[in-house]
Design a protein around this motif. Structure first.
Motif, PDB file in Angstrom:
ATOM      1  N   MET A   1      37.562  52.414  30.741  1.00 34.66           N
ATOM      2  CA  MET A   1      36.505  53.191  31.393  1.00 34.66           C
ATOM      3  C   MET A   1      36.987  53.589  32.785  1.00 34.66           C
ATOM      4  SD  MET A   1      32.621  51.954  32.175  1.00 34.66           S
ATOM      5  CE  MET A   1      31.559  52.960  33.194  1.00 34.66           C
ATOM      6  N   GLU A   2      37.245  54.894  32.940  1.00 30.17           N
ATOM      7  CA  GLU A   2      37.932  55.371  34.152  1.00 30.17           C
ATOM      8  C   GLU A   2      37.154  55.094  35.445  1.00 30.17           C
ATOM      9  OE1 GLU A   2      41.035  56.195  34.381  1.00 30.17           O
ATOM     10  OE2 GLU A   2      41.127  55.845  32.211  1.00 30.17           O
ATOM     11  N   LEU A   3      35.843  55.325  35.403  1.00 32.39           N
ATOM     12  CA  LEU A   3      35.027  55.113  36.606  1.00 32.39           C
ATOM     13  C   LEU A   3      35.105  53.656  37.086  1.00 32.39           C
ATOM     14  CD1 LEU A   3      32.929  56.466  38.525  1.00 32.39           C
ATOM     15  CD2 LEU A   3      31.155  55.610  36.982  1.00 32.39           C
ATOM     16  N   LEU A   4      35.069  52.747  36.140  1.00 32.30           N
ATOM     17  CA  LEU A   4      35.156  51.319  36.469  1.00 32.30           C
ATOM     18  C   LEU A   4      36.541  50.979  37.033  1.00 32.30           C
ATOM     19  CD1 LEU A   4      34.186  48.345  36.381  1.00 32.30           C
ATOM     20  CD2 LEU A   4      34.881  48.309  33.960  1.00 32.30           C
ATOM     21  N   LYS A   5      37.579  51.513  36.407  1.00 30.67           N
ATOM     22  CA  LYS A   5      38.940  51.227  36.889  1.00 30.67           C
ATOM     23  C   LYS A   5      39.143  51.764  38.302  1.00 30.67           C
ATOM     24  CE  LYS A   5      42.143  51.896  33.575  1.00 30.67           C
ATOM     25  NZ  LYS A   5      42.687  52.511  32.332  1.00 30.67           N
ATOM     26  N   LYS A   6      38.597  52.945  38.559  1.00 30.49           N
ATOM     27  CA  LYS A   6      38.683  53.544  39.885  1.00 30.49           C
ATOM     28  C   LYS A   6      38.000  52.627  40.913  1.00 30.49           C
ATOM     29  CE  LYS A   6      37.745  58.087  42.022  1.00 30.49           C
ATOM     30  NZ  LYS A   6      36.543  57.956  42.878  1.00 30.49           N
ATOM     31  N   LYS A   7      36.839  52.133  40.540  1.00 34.28           N
ATOM     32  CA  LYS A   7      36.082  51.240  41.432  1.00 34.28           C
ATOM     33  C   LYS A   7      36.865  49.950  41.694  1.00 34.28           C
ATOM     34  CE  LYS A   7      31.871  50.711  43.269  1.00 34.28           C
ATOM     35  NZ  LYS A   7      31.228  51.667  44.179  1.00 34.28           N
ATOM     36  N   ILE A   8      37.486  49.424  40.654  1.00 27.93           N
ATOM     37  CA  ILE A   8      38.276  48.197  40.800  1.00 27.93           C
ATOM     38  C   ILE A   8      39.447  48.446  41.756  1.00 27.93           C
ATOM     39  CG2 ILE A   8      39.833  46.601  39.597  1.00 27.93           C
ATOM     40  CD1 ILE A   8      37.963  46.905  37.115  1.00 27.93           C
ATOM     41  N   VAL A   9      40.115  49.572  41.578  1.00 25.98           N
ATOM     42  CA  VAL A   9      41.257  49.899  42.433  1.00 25.98           C
ATOM     43  C   VAL A   9      40.813  50.074  43.887  1.00 25.98           C
ATOM     44  CG1 VAL A   9      42.967  51.694  42.958  1.00 25.98           C
ATOM     45  CG2 VAL A   9      42.647  50.906  40.598  1.00 25.98           C
ATOM     46  N   GLU A  10      39.691  50.763  44.060  1.00 25.59           N
ATOM     47  CA  GLU A  10      39.246  51.075  45.424  1.00 25.59           C
ATOM     48  C   GLU A  10      38.588  49.897  46.132  1.00 25.59           C
ATOM     49  OE1 GLU A  10      36.803  54.544  44.898  1.00 25.59           O
ATOM     50  OE2 GLU A  10      38.546  55.880  44.744  1.00 25.59           O
ATOM     51  N   GLU A  11      37.868  49.064  45.384  1.00 26.48           N
ATOM     52  CA  GLU A  11      37.052  48.037  46.055  1.00 26.48           C
ATOM     53  C   GLU A  11      37.347  46.605  45.625  1.00 26.48           C
ATOM     54  OE1 GLU A  11      32.894  49.014  46.399  1.00 26.48           O
ATOM     55  OE2 GLU A  11      33.336  51.159  46.459  1.00 26.48           O
ATOM     56  N   GLY A  12      38.173  46.447  44.594  1.00 24.12           N
ATOM     57  CA  GLY A  12      38.537  45.093  44.183  1.00 24.12           C
ATOM     58  C   GLY A  12      39.575  44.505  45.123  1.00 24.12           C
ATOM     59  N   GLU A 173      35.057  44.187  23.088  1.00 22.34           N
ATOM     60  CA  GLU A 173      35.172  45.498  23.733  1.00 22.34           C
ATOM     61  C   GLU A 173      35.159  45.288  25.247  1.00 22.34           C
ATOM     62  OE1 GLU A 173      35.653  48.460  22.543  1.00 22.34           O
ATOM     63  OE2 GLU A 173      35.466  48.027  20.403  1.00 22.34           O
ATOM     64  N   SER A 174      36.307  45.482  25.870  1.00 18.24           N
ATOM     65  CA  SER A 174      36.420  45.284  27.312  1.00 18.24           C
ATOM     66  C   SER A 174      36.575  46.630  27.989  1.00 18.24           C
ATOM     67  CB  SER A 174      37.624  44.394  27.622  1.00 18.24           C
ATOM     68  OG  SER A 174      37.500  43.155  26.951  1.00 18.24           O
ATOM     69  N   LEU A 175      35.789  46.865  29.036  1.00 19.25           N
ATOM     70  CA  LEU A 175      35.766  48.189  29.664  1.00 19.25           C
ATOM     71  C   LEU A 175      36.918  48.396  30.630  1.00 19.25           C
ATOM     72  CD1 LEU A 175      31.933  48.689  30.197  1.00 19.25           C
ATOM     73  CD2 LEU A 175      33.325  48.865  28.125  1.00 19.25           C
ATOM     74  N   ALA A 176      37.444  47.312  31.168  1.00 24.33           N
ATOM     75  CA  ALA A 176      38.684  47.380  31.958  1.00 24.33           C
ATOM     76  C   ALA A 176      39.517  46.168  31.574  1.00 24.33           C
ATOM     77  CB  ALA A 176      38.383  47.358  33.453  1.00 24.33           C
ATOM     78  N   ARG A 177      40.817  46.409  31.345  1.00 25.88           N
ATOM     79  CA  ARG A 177      41.706  45.314  30.924  1.00 25.88           C
ATOM     80  C   ARG A 177      42.832  45.188  31.932  1.00 25.88           C
ATOM     81  NH1 ARG A 177      43.835  46.240  25.361  1.00 25.88           N
ATOM     82  NH2 ARG A 177      44.020  43.988  25.280  1.00 25.88           N
ATOM     83  N   ILE A 178      42.931  44.019  32.525  1.00 26.31           N
ATOM     84  CA  ILE A 178      43.930  43.793  33.563  1.00 26.31           C
ATOM     85  C   ILE A 178      45.109  43.014  32.993  1.00 26.31           C
ATOM     86  CG2 ILE A 178      44.344  42.651  35.782  1.00 26.31           C
ATOM     87  CD1 ILE A 178      41.434  43.360  36.453  1.00 26.31           C
ATOM     88  N   ALA A 179      46.281  43.632  33.109  1.00 27.45           N
ATOM     89  CA  ALA A 179      47.494  43.026  32.558  1.00 27.45           C
ATOM     90  C   ALA A 179      48.061  41.985  33.500  1.00 27.45           C
ATOM     91  CB  ALA A 179      48.537  44.108  32.285  1.00 27.45           C
ATOM     92  N   SER A 180      47.925  42.238  34.803  1.00 29.67           N
ATOM     93  CA  SER A 180      48.551  41.332  35.769  1.00 29.67           C
ATOM     94  C   SER A 180      47.922  41.473  37.144  1.00 29.67           C
ATOM     95  CB  SER A 180      50.055  41.648  35.848  1.00 29.67           C
ATOM     96  OG  SER A 180      50.627  40.985  36.955  1.00 29.67           O
ATOM     97  N   LEU A 181      47.871  40.348  37.833  1.00 25.30           N
ATOM     98  CA  LEU A 181      47.478  40.340  39.245  1.00 25.30           C
ATOM     99  C   LEU A 181      48.603  39.721  40.076  1.00 25.30           C
ATOM    100  CD1 LEU A 181      43.739  39.115  38.942  1.00 25.30           C
ATOM    101  CD2 LEU A 181      44.507  41.441  39.454  1.00 25.30           C
ATOM    102  N   ASP A 182      49.801  39.664  39.493  1.00 24.01           N
ATOM    103  CA  ASP A 182      50.938  39.031  40.179  1.00 24.01           C
ATOM    104  C   ASP A 182      51.303  39.770  41.457  1.00 24.01           C
ATOM    105  OD1 ASP A 182      51.111  37.079  38.292  1.00 24.01           O
ATOM    106  OD2 ASP A 182      52.754  38.030  37.165  1.00 24.01           O
ATOM    107  N   ASN A 183      51.804  39.029  42.400  1.00 24.82           N
ATOM    108  CA  ASN A 183      52.275  39.596  43.676  1.00 24.82           C
ATOM    109  C   ASN A 183      51.225  40.455  44.373  1.00 24.82           C
ATOM    110  OD1 ASN A 183      54.846  38.449  43.016  1.00 24.82           O
ATOM    111  ND2 ASN A 183      55.187  40.201  41.654  1.00 24.82           N
ATOM    112  N   GLN A 184      49.977  40.025  44.251  1.00 23.23           N
ATOM    113  CA  GLN A 184      48.853  40.724  44.901  1.00 23.23           C
ATOM    114  C   GLN A 184      48.696  42.158  44.407  1.00 23.23           C
ATOM    115  OE1 GLN A 184      47.050  38.848  47.559  1.00 23.23           O
ATOM    116  NE2 GLN A 184      48.243  37.314  46.468  1.00 23.23           N
ATOM    117  N   LYS A 185      49.269  42.454  43.222  1.00 23.96           N
ATOM    118  CA  LYS A 185      49.177  43.819  42.702  1.00 23.96           C
ATOM    119  C   LYS A 185      48.404  43.856  41.396  1.00 23.96           C
ATOM    120  CE  LYS A 185      52.641  47.058  43.081  1.00 23.96           C
ATOM    121  NZ  LYS A 185      54.080  47.449  43.059  1.00 23.96           N
TER     122      LYS A 185
END
Ligand code: G4P
Ligand code: NA
Ligand code: NA
Length: 194
Positions: A1-12, A173-185
């Motif tokens: 879900m693009e809107l959610l991913k955008k929000k995660i990138v901008e505010e997570g 059904e997951s709306l955003a799937r995170i592969a990695s949070l390694d190295n603060q990324k």
């Protein structure tokens, strides 16, 4: 879900310990418009499935669940982590262990609000180790009801929960799937680093 991913990138905020902080829109402050879009997306994904009820866990599962319930026109029940003051006989009780928090909660749902006729969509904000979702699925089983699937706002795909649930046969059904949070990324599944 693009809107959610955008929000995660901008505010997570990626915290050490592989935890993503999203208290600007999901876990503390809540973005109602985003929640509404999340509700619509869950409806879209489970379109055609005769779901009668949504089951979530307090507290952060409630906002996305209510919007999904609004869109799907079904009631929303949340498992309680704290004992209610009223009688406890008429409750489904399920222990849920949290690896992230290293504590066990006795999750309760009133028998009044879940019955054998129900077909239940389980929703939660995060999927990490899968214990919350499995606990909720056990409550559905105790009621003799069916699990239609599990809707997750943010799946941490590098942790065991998603595989565990799919191996147990649940539709996830997951709306955003995170592969990695390694190295603060933050990296989403199948996508370049954000
Ligand atoms: P599991 O259900 O998949 O096994 O997850 P786990 O027990 O490890 O998660 C415990 C709590 O931590 C849950 O919140 C879950 O939503 C949250 N959590 C897990 N990973 C993350 C993360 O990366 N970021 C954030 N922000 N939360 C995470 P809870 O205790 O149910 O609290 P509430 O927010 O619903 O009140
Ligand atoms: Na949470
Ligand atoms: Na949660």
């Amino acid at each position: 879900m693009e809107l959610l991913k955008k929000k995660i990138v901008e505010e997570g905020i990626v915290l050490s310990g592989q935890v993503l902080k999203v208290d600007a829109f999901l876990n503390h402050q809540i973005d109602p418009l985003l929640m509404l879009e999340i509700g619509k997306e869950f409806k879209r994904r489970f379109e055609g499935d005769p779901i009668t009820k949504i089951l979530t866990l307090e507290s952060s599962g409630i906002a996305p669940s209510v919007m999904a319930g609004l869109e799907m026109n079904v009631p929303v029940v949340f498992g309680r982590k704290h004992k209610s003051l009223t009688l406890t006989d008429d409750l489904y009780v399920q222990s849920v262990y949290s690896y992230t928090k290293q504590q066990t909660n006795e999750v309760t749902v009133s028998r009044k609000f879940l019955s054998a006729e129900d077909r239940v969509l389980i929703i939660d904000d995060f999927l990490a180790n899968g214990e919350a979702a499995l606990g909720l699925a056990n409550i559905v089983k105790k009621a003799g009801a069916q699990v239609a699937g599990i809707g997750i706002v943010i799946e941490k795909s590098f942790q065991p929960g998603a595989d565990k649930l799919r191996e147990a046969g649940y539709r996830v059904e997951s709306l955003a799937r995170i592969a990695s949070l390694d190295n603060q990324k933050l990296q989403f599944v199948n996508e370049p680093a954000a």
